[in-house]
Write a protein that holds these residues in place. Structure first.
Motif, PDB file in Angstrom:
ATOM      1  N   SER A  20      31.849  22.305 114.788  1.00 46.79           N
ATOM      2  CA  SER A  20      30.898  22.772 115.027  1.00 46.79           C
ATOM      3  C   SER A  20      30.999  24.857 115.435  1.00 46.79           C
ATOM      4  N   ASP A  39      29.611  30.516 105.839  1.00 52.62           N
ATOM      5  CA  ASP A  39      28.329  30.767 104.976  1.00 52.62           C
ATOM      6  C   ASP A  39      28.416  31.750 104.060  1.00 52.62           C
ATOM      7  N   THR A  59      32.419  18.430 112.244  1.00 50.27           N
ATOM      8  CA  THR A  59      30.994  18.710 112.815  1.00 50.27           C
ATOM      9  C   THR A  59      30.329  19.999 111.753  1.00 50.27           C
ATOM     10  N   ASN A 117      28.977  22.898 110.218  1.00 50.84           N
ATOM     11  CA  ASN A 117      28.109  23.342 109.296  1.00 50.84           C
ATOM     12  C   ASN A 117      28.623  24.210 108.106  1.00 50.84           C
ATOM     13  N   GLN A 158      25.638  26.779 105.438  1.00 46.40           N
ATOM     14  CA  GLN A 158      25.493  27.474 104.711  1.00 46.40           C
ATOM     15  C   GLN A 158      25.680  27.811 103.949  1.00 46.40           C
ATOM     16  N   GLY A 214      28.446  17.022 109.953  1.00 49.97           N
ATOM     17  CA  GLY A 214      27.889  18.210 110.114  1.00 49.97           C
ATOM     18  C   GLY A 214      26.081  18.647 109.424  1.00 49.97           C
ATOM     19  N   LYS A 215      26.151  19.770 109.066  1.00 56.89           N
ATOM     20  CA  LYS A 215      24.583  20.640 108.317  1.00 56.89           C
ATOM     21  C   LYS A 215      25.049  21.207 107.932  1.00 56.89           C
ATOM     22  N   VAL A 216      23.755  20.705 106.616  1.00 59.26           N
ATOM     23  CA  VAL A 216      23.828  21.881 105.432  1.00 59.26           C
ATOM     24  C   VAL A 216      22.590  22.153 104.498  1.00 59.26           C
ATOM     25  N   GLN A 217      22.602  23.757 104.993  1.00 58.67           N
ATOM     26  CA  GLN A 217      21.584  24.547 104.423  1.00 58.67           C
ATOM     27  C   GLN A 217      21.503  25.439 102.855  1.00 58.67           C
ATOM     28  N   PRO A 265      25.659  13.264 107.753  1.00 60.18           N
ATOM     29  CA  PRO A 265      25.319  14.432 107.481  1.00 60.18           C
ATOM     30  C   PRO A 265      23.629  15.277 106.985  1.00 60.18           C
ATOM     31  N   PHE A 278      20.087  25.825 114.344  1.00 60.18           N
ATOM     32  CA  PHE A 278      21.008  26.697 112.899  1.00 60.18           C
ATOM     33  C   PHE A 278      20.079  26.386 111.692  1.00 60.18           C
TER      34      PHE A 278
END
Length: 461
Positions: free
Chosen positions: A191, A196, A214, A216, A218, A238-241, A273, A435
């Motif tokens: 993380s 990005d 994990t 992320n 972006q 993980g996180k995705v935006q 995710p 995040f």
């Protein structure tokens, strides 16, 4: 999965399965004026500067220290080359909007093509759900004894480095079926890794593939990949935006292919995710046309997702497919959920969400089961029944009004004025967890402000 490229280095990689080095002995880097040919491993802090062009001649392993790449630097890859940052090293490639870092083919402009080189690989020590918790990254033989290609561990915060304002072009190649390098490949990155403002354009396999971990993502742009846009598996959580995936009518398989562990669909951690503000744009070609089957979102072998504020439009053959009992079980447990999402024009249908059956066939090709995707009560999982429930606030008959999204040479993913995607009441509010950008109360990857401007590019060759 479309291009089988074997240069000298990749041929040497085959020997890795026999316990030998996957790359030939390095004669050292050579420099002529502003041109630098890179052929040796990196073992200590190293900086590549913007006043030079770096050409990768082979697999370049960063074995130790930090490889820093200055804004505006161009890195070119020859056939059989790739940049691999191992578990014991870091990448610091922080471009700017005005001066992005460009990883591209060493072929001349006008002669470049998907699969010209192997792309960028980041390896870390975060958890994956492979047996034993470690594995060799795809693009190398799975039984390789070379520690430099291993990933996985127990540190879910492991820092693989920084990759920002960067383009990766004409990369990816296949070693064997289901064993490929992608434009950007991560394995077990944690993380603290920062990825990005990254574009992957015209890759020969997937645009971005996340093997566990994990890390992320972006502001990610994946355009015209030969296979899948975003591929994740082996427990990626993980996180995705702000994610854009765009196909063309010739190549491209799935906007997302989500998998768990093919040998053990219940292996932990699960591939689930959280993704907010995404635009998945198909090619709008005719359904059933020859070539690769083009689908929006596919979840199989025990993979799920939490997807919010997305657009899935104009995929030729399917919108969303929950394939198999293991992924259906995640849906029933709340770990495969899609809401505040606009589906439109998939399989040529502008009125509803197509059903995606997964029949079981015997060796003779005869159907023995109409659909293997079953609910716990034995009923068949039908995507329109499950994903168009009113409480989810999904839509399948509303034009998203994205007039420039299908343009391959100069795409614009900004919704037209008056588009329902821009209305805050049609979107959910992203979580305030440090995040996600909570101001992104719109549907799709792009709102009124086009964050792709100034650093992305869409060259044909």
């Amino acid at each position: 999965m479309k291009r089988f490229t074997l240069g000298l280095t990749l041929g040497m990689s085959l020997l890795a399965g026999c316990g030998e080095d996957p790359v030939p002995p390095s004669p050292g880097n050579t420099s002529t004026g502003s041109a630098v040919e890179v052929s040796e491993v990196i073992t200590q802090d190293t900086t590549w500067t913007a006043d030079k062009v770096y050409t990768l001649k082979t697999y370049i392993f960063v074995e130790g220290g930090t490889l820093t790449i200055e804004p505006g630097t161009q890195v070119r890859g020859e056939d059989g080359s790739a940049l691999i940052v191992t578990q014991n090293a870091r990448l610091n490639a922080a471009g700017t909007r005005e001066r992005p870092i460009v990883f591209t083919s060493a072929a001349a402009v006008g002669e470049r093509a998907a699969g010209d080189w192997g792309g960028v690989v980041l390896l870390g020590r975060a958890r994956i759900n492979s047996s034993g918790g470690v594995a060799a990254i795809e693009g190398f033989l799975s039984n390789s004894t070379d520690e430099r290609v291993r990933y996985g561990g127990t540190d879910d915060t492991h820092d693989c480095g920084t990759l920002t304002f960067a383009r990766i072009e004409f990369a990816g190649y296949q070693l064997a079926q289901d064993n490929e390098l992608n434009g950007l490949t991560t394995g077990g990155c944690g993380s603290r890794t920062r990825i990005d403002y990254v574009q992957v354009h015209k890759g020969a396999d997937d645009g971005v593939e996340m093997f566990g971990g994990t890390a992320n993502l972006q502001h990610i742009v994946i355009t015209q990949a030969d296979d899948d846009g975003l591929d994740y598996d082996l427990g990626y959580s993980g996180k995705v935006q702000f994610l854009v995936v765009q196909q063309n009518s010739t190549v491209g398989n799935r906007g997302i292919e989500a998998s768990g562990n093919k040998s053990d669909n219940s292996a932990s951690p699960r591939s689930v995710p959280e993704i907010w503000n995404a635009s998945f744009i198909g090619s709008k070609r005719a359904p059933g046309a020859s070539g690769t089957k083009q689908e929006g979102l596919v979840f199989n072998t025990g993979a799920g997702v939490k997807l919010r504020n997305a657009v899935v439009a104009w995929f030729a053959d399917q919108a969303v497919d929950v394939d198999g009992r293991a992924s259906v079980a995640l849906f029933e447990a709340g770990d495969l959920s899609i809401s505040t999402t606009y589906f439109y024009g998939n399989k040529g249908d502008t009125t509803t969400l197509p059903y995606a059956p997964n029949p079981v066939k015997d060796s003779a090709g005869n159907t023995t089961q109409a659909d293997s995707s079953l609910l716990a009560n034995g009923g068949v999982f039908r995507e329109p029944d499950q994903f168009l429930a009113a409480a989810l606030r999904n839509h399948a008959s509303v034009d998203p009004q994205l007039p420039g999204a299908l343009d391959l040479k100069a795409p614009d993913f900004t919704p037209a004025a008056g588009s329902p995607l821009l209305a805050a009441e049609n979107a959910a509010v992203p979580p305030a967890d440090g995040f996600f950008d909570t101001s992104a109360q719109f549907v799709g990857a792009v709102g009124k402000d086009n964050w792709l401007a100034g650093w992305t590019a869409f060259p044909e060759n």
